[in-house]
Design an enzyme around this catalytic site. Structure first.
Site, short mmCIF file in Angstrom:
data_model
loop_
_atom_site.label_atom_id
_atom_site.label_comp_id
_atom_site.label_asym_id
_atom_site.label_seq_id
_atom_site.Cartn_x
_atom_site.Cartn_y
_atom_site.Cartn_z
N CYS A 255 -13.37 24.43 2.51
CA CYS A 255 -13.55 22.97 2.53
C CYS A 255 -12.90 22.33 3.75
O CYS A 255 -13.35 21.28 4.22
CB CYS A 255 -12.97 22.34 1.27
SG CYS A 255 -13.93 22.65 -0.23
N CYS B 61 -24.27 12.88 -13.10
CA CYS B 61 -24.08 12.33 -11.75
C CYS B 61 -24.04 13.48 -10.76
O CYS B 61 -23.38 14.49 -11.00
CB CYS B 61 -22.77 11.53 -11.70
SG CYS B 61 -22.38 10.83 -10.08
N CYS C 214 -21.98 17.52 -0.31
CA CYS C 214 -21.29 18.71 0.23
C CYS C 214 -22.02 19.24 1.47
O CYS C 214 -23.22 19.55 1.40
CB CYS C 214 -21.21 19.80 -0.84
SG CYS C 214 -20.38 21.31 -0.26
N CYS D 127 -16.75 14.71 -1.01
CA CYS D 127 -16.98 14.69 -2.46
C CYS D 127 -16.00 13.77 -3.17
O CYS D 127 -16.35 13.14 -4.18
CB CYS D 127 -16.91 16.10 -3.03
SG CYS D 127 -15.32 16.94 -2.80
N CYS E 114 -20.99 13.91 -6.01
CA CYS E 114 -20.01 14.79 -5.35
C CYS E 114 -20.63 16.11 -4.94
O CYS E 114 -20.18 16.75 -3.97
CB CYS E 114 -18.78 15.00 -6.24
SG CYS E 114 -19.08 15.91 -7.77
N CYS F 159 -15.15 10.29 -15.08
CA CYS F 159 -16.31 10.95 -14.46
C CYS F 159 -17.60 10.47 -15.12
O CYS F 159 -17.74 10.47 -16.35
CB CYS F 159 -16.16 12.45 -14.61
SG CYS F 159 -17.59 13.41 -14.07
N ASP G 40 -21.81 29.28 -20.16
CA ASP G 40 -21.27 27.91 -20.21
C ASP G 40 -20.75 27.44 -21.57
O ASP G 40 -19.87 26.60 -21.62
CB ASP G 40 -22.36 26.95 -19.71
CG ASP G 40 -21.82 25.56 -19.40
OD1 ASP G 40 -20.64 25.47 -19.04
OD2 ASP G 40 -22.57 24.59 -19.53
N CYS H 52 -17.17 9.41 -4.94
CA CYS H 52 -17.14 9.22 -6.39
C CYS H 52 -17.09 7.73 -6.75
O CYS H 52 -16.14 7.03 -6.39
CB CYS H 52 -15.96 9.94 -7.01
SG CYS H 52 -15.87 9.75 -8.81
N CYS I 207 -12.53 18.30 4.99
CA CYS I 207 -13.60 17.49 4.41
C CYS I 207 -13.18 16.95 3.05
O CYS I 207 -12.63 17.67 2.22
CB CYS I 207 -14.87 18.33 4.27
SG CYS I 207 -16.24 17.44 3.49
#
Length: 370
Positions: free
Chosen positions: A186, A239, A246, A192, A242, A212, A132, A196, A189
């Site tokens: 997806c 947060c 799912c 998500c 989203c 965001c 990351d 938000c 759908c």
């Protein structure tokens, strides 16, 4: 699959990884175009390192020319709690699910290093480990490797892990057999996108980080714009909305890695207690947590926004005590919180007493605009 790839997968499972897939390092070339579009729109906000490292991010072979295989790994952090249910307790703060346990960078990097050392010995080739923090686009590479697909919220989704998993990567100079990429599941759908609170998705598969809540409460160093504060609610670090909605999460099993499990004291911490944290107490509470990266002042800024959204007049005393804080960032949000909690007459008295002594322009603006 050759014996080496099979042993590699077995070793990864022993270490607690929920999935391992392999891609060509150049398999996500189109991701570079999407990154350039994202930067051209200015959607990165304060995250200047994205622009500074764009060339290296676009192709891992720029980062390391000898890379011949990209090994992508998933580790589940699926929660035992309902992440969205915590939003109802307005006197407590909500910390994103991924940050409720130990810092995943430390947990996963240790396991990746162990696996990478094993692979280097078995293959006789060099390896490099990433979790990351390096300029590597793990999500597009993971999609190319078949770990999952990038959903409309831009995060990776898996048919077996849902949205709750961390990614790690190993680049190897060894040529390993590639896996098939994953396709998008997806469909129509858009749960998500619709959930938000700040409308951070201009379109499916596009994120404006500047809107965001995860960006605003973690990455953003300055004052959070007034238009977003009410929508933040009691989210004090990140947060989950989203991710949590799912539908693929119904297939996710609770995380097995003990170090990633939620700490009891962080699931629903009292805002009143958090607001009193000085720097030393903040560092002690979050010493092994990802939350420590925000720093005390940004974190208390977030706590005060949550206090302002609580509707609880008893919390006004905690906000008032922060009017003398050394951080202008904190003082400004204390003003905003008090403007939401106090009767107009009481707030006017505070303004008369404190605004005349204030030296920071941003805090003065809060007094004037309240």
């Amino acid at each position: 699959m050759t014996a080496l790839e099979e042993k590699l997968r077995d070793k990864a499972r022993e270490l607690g990884f929920a999935g391992l897939r392999i891609a060509d390092p150049g398999a996500a070339a189109k991701a570079g175009d999407r990154l350039r579009e994202f930067l051209a729109l200015g959607h990165e906000g304060d995250m200047t390192w994205l622009r500074e490292t764009a060339a290296r991010r676009a192709d891992p072979r720029v980062l390391w020319p000898d890379a011949r295989s990209a090994i992508l790994l998933a580790m589940s952090y699926a929660p035992e709690i309902d992440p969205l249910a915590r939003l109802e307790a307005k006197d407590t703060g909500v910390i994103s699910t991924y940050a409720l346990g130990r810092d995943y960078h430390d947990v996963i990097k240790g396991k990746l290093k162990h696996l990478a050392q094993w692979l280097a010995k078995e293959s006789g080739q060099e390896v490099k480990v990433f979790v990351d923090t390096a300029p590597l686009m793990e999500k597009p590479l993971s999609e190319a490797a078949g770990l999952g697909w990038q959903g409309k919220h831009t995060n990776l989704v898996s048919r077996t892990l849902g949205s709750w998993f961390f990614l790690g990567a190993i680049l190897s100079a060894a040529h390993l057999r590639r896996d098939e990429p994953e396709s998008d599941h997806c469909g129509t759908c858009r749960a998500c996108l619709d959930i938000c609170p700040t409308r951070a998705f201009p379109a499916p598969h596009q994120l404006d980080a500047r809107r965001c809540i995860s960006y605003l409460t973690i990455e953003h160093k300055g004052h959070i714009a007034r238009e977003f504060r009410a929508a933040i609610g009691n989210r004090i670090y990140g947060c989950d909305d989203c991710l949590a909605v799912c539908p693929w999460n119904k297939f996710a099993s609770v995380a097995h890695e003990a170090k990633l499990k939620a700490r009891a004291d962080l699931i629903a911490p009292k805002l009143a207690e958090l607001a009193r944290l000085d720097d030393q107490a903040f560092r002690k509470l979050f010493s092994a947590s990802p939350v420590k990266r925000s720093g005390r002042d940004r974190f208390i800024r977030n706590v005060l926004i949550a206090i302002g959204n609580s509707g609880d007049a008893e919390l006004a005393a905690e906000a008032e005590s922060r009017l003398a804080d050394q951080s202008a960032l904190v003082r400004a949000m204390a003003v905003w919180a008090l403007s939401r909690l106090l009767p107009e007459r009481d707030f006017a008295r505070l303004r008369e007493r404190h605004a005349a002594q204030e030296t920071d322009d941003a805090v003065l603006t809060e007094w004037q605009n309240a």
